[in-house]
Design a protein around this motif. Structure first.
Motif, PDB file in Angstrom:
ATOM      1  N   SER A  53     -24.915  49.303  29.266  1.00 42.17           N
ATOM      2  CA  SER A  53     -23.780  49.110  28.354  1.00 42.17           C
ATOM      3  C   SER A  53     -22.539  48.696  29.127  1.00 42.17           C
ATOM      4  O   SER A  53     -21.783  47.820  28.698  1.00 42.17           O
ATOM      5  N   ARG A  90     -22.469  47.129  32.020  1.00 44.72           N
ATOM      6  CA  ARG A  90     -22.683  45.761  32.497  1.00 44.72           C
ATOM      7  C   ARG A  90     -22.412  44.761  31.360  1.00 44.72           C
ATOM      8  O   ARG A  90     -21.771  43.732  31.571  1.00 44.72           O
ATOM      9  N   GLN A  91     -22.876  45.075  30.162  1.00 44.24           N
ATOM     10  CA  GLN A  91     -22.651  44.194  29.014  1.00 44.24           C
ATOM     11  C   GLN A  91     -21.146  44.077  28.710  1.00 44.24           C
ATOM     12  O   GLN A  91     -20.636  42.984  28.455  1.00 44.24           O
ATOM     13  N   GLU A  99     -19.478  41.891  31.261  1.00 45.62           N
ATOM     14  CA  GLU A  99     -19.761  40.477  30.993  1.00 45.62           C
ATOM     15  C   GLU A  99     -18.868  39.948  29.872  1.00 45.62           C
ATOM     16  O   GLU A  99     -18.372  38.810  29.945  1.00 45.62           O
ATOM     17  N   GLN A 100     -18.665  40.764  28.838  1.00 41.94           N
ATOM     18  CA  GLN A 100     -17.791  40.349  27.740  1.00 41.94           C
ATOM     19  C   GLN A 100     -16.361  40.159  28.233  1.00 41.94           C
ATOM     20  O   GLN A 100     -15.695  39.185  27.885  1.00 41.94           O
TER      21      GLN A 100
END
Length: 132
Positions: free
Chosen positions: A84, A86-87, A90-91
């Protein structure tokens, strides 16, 4: 290049003002429309009557989302599961160009200029004018 009250300036670009043009005493609801558009040519000169204090630019959806997600990452990122986090990182990274562009522009400065032809441009972006 900072504009100052009382200094002469020149319009740096052609302007087209569109919308409802009414007399100063009229109201658009009264049907007092006198013109549909007004054009001012670059080179028109006038005097700066007022320089407004800098204002923050309006934030785009991407800029607001960057701020929201960055705050979320800073406040709760250490508690998130690795996937979560890492996501979310990235966002945030995908929104960084919009944030950087927003910060580079800095605050917006506006002016009131009375042109020699009698027109007054109020709340106009300062970068539209060049000092003489």
């Amino acid at each position: 290049m900072t504009l100052q009250e009382g200094r002469r300036v020149r319009l740096a670009a052609d302007l087209r003002l569109t919308g409802t043009v009414v007399t100063a005493e009229g109201h658009s609801a009264d049907g007092d429309v006198v013109a549909g558009a007004l054009f001012l040519g670059s080179g028109a000169q006038g005097i700066v009557e007022r320089v407004d204090p800098p204002r923050d630019r309006e934030q785009s959806h991407e800029v607001r989302e960057y701020e929201r997600l960055t705050a979320l990452l800073n406040d709760f990122g250490h508690q998130m599961p690795p996937a979560s986090r890492r996501q979310l990182e990235e966002q945030v990274a995908s929104l960084e160009p919009a944030w950087t562009a927003h910060r580079e522009h800095g605050p917006r400065r506006t002016v009131r200029v009375r042109l020699d032809n009698g027109f007054v441009l109020d709340d106009a972006r300062a970068e539209l004018f060049l000092p003489l």
